[in-house]
Design a protein around this motif. Structure first.
Motif, short mmCIF file in Angstrom:
data_model
loop_
_atom_site.label_atom_id
_atom_site.label_comp_id
_atom_site.label_asym_id
_atom_site.label_seq_id
_atom_site.Cartn_x
_atom_site.Cartn_y
_atom_site.Cartn_z
N ASP A 163 9.60 38.39 14.06
CA ASP A 163 10.24 37.59 13.01
C ASP A 163 10.78 36.32 13.67
OD1 ASP A 163 11.96 36.43 11.16
OD2 ASP A 163 12.95 38.31 10.62
N THR B 149 14.39 42.41 17.48
CA THR B 149 13.64 41.17 17.68
C THR B 149 12.87 41.23 19.00
OG1 THR B 149 15.26 39.90 16.41
CG2 THR B 149 13.85 38.66 17.93
N ASP C 2 9.88 43.64 18.72
CA ASP C 2 8.81 43.01 17.95
C ASP C 2 8.08 41.95 18.78
OD1 ASP C 2 9.48 44.62 15.81
OD2 ASP C 2 10.50 43.02 14.68
#
Length: 137
Positions: free
Chosen positions: A19, A113, A116
């Motif tokens: 993201d 985060t 990912d």
């Protein structure tokens, strides 16, 4: 500041799992964790590339070293590209560092985060791609 993860090629089934908004929101925190883990900061993977160079040439001043004659953005090579392995060499120690902290739960959003981003970098590594982060407006 917003950051975008770019790859040197775009294979058909490749999809960024990170993201980018969350990455941008947490980059200062991630850089602090990088320092604590003894690795390069994630912001060192931010480069200036392609059309983004025009913005730098429009600034009143910037350091380009010794240059003979006018500078044209088309004559400047795109920013540096990094292998997936180079990114993993930063992310993996940071994740290990955070996991070892008593207050690791305070970093839940940052950990998500980073995980990912790690998945994305692992995919980049497997495919033999290169990547970098660029600033977006």
């Amino acid at each position: 500041m917003q950051y975008e993860l770019k790859t040197d090629r775009q294979p058909t089934s490749f999809r960024r799992k990170v993201d980018e908004r969350a990455l941008s929101q947490h980059i200062d925190e991630i850089d602090t964790l990088c320092h604590a883990a003894g690795v390069a900061s994630l912001s060192e993977f931010v480069t200036v590339a392609g059309d983004d160079l025009e913005d730098y040439f429009d600034q009143d001043s910037f350091d380009v070293g010794h240059v003979d004659g006018p500078i044209d953005a088309d004559d400047v090579e795109d920013g540096a590209w990094f292998s997936g392995a180079e990114g993993l060499e930063v992310i993996d120690p940071v994740l290990a560092h955070v996991a070892g902290q008593d207050d690791a739960s305070e970093f839940d959003d940052v950990i998500t985060t980073l995980r990912d981003l790690r998945d994305t970098l692992e995919d980049i590594r497997r495919r033999g791609l290169h990547w970098h982060l660029t600033e977006t407006t």
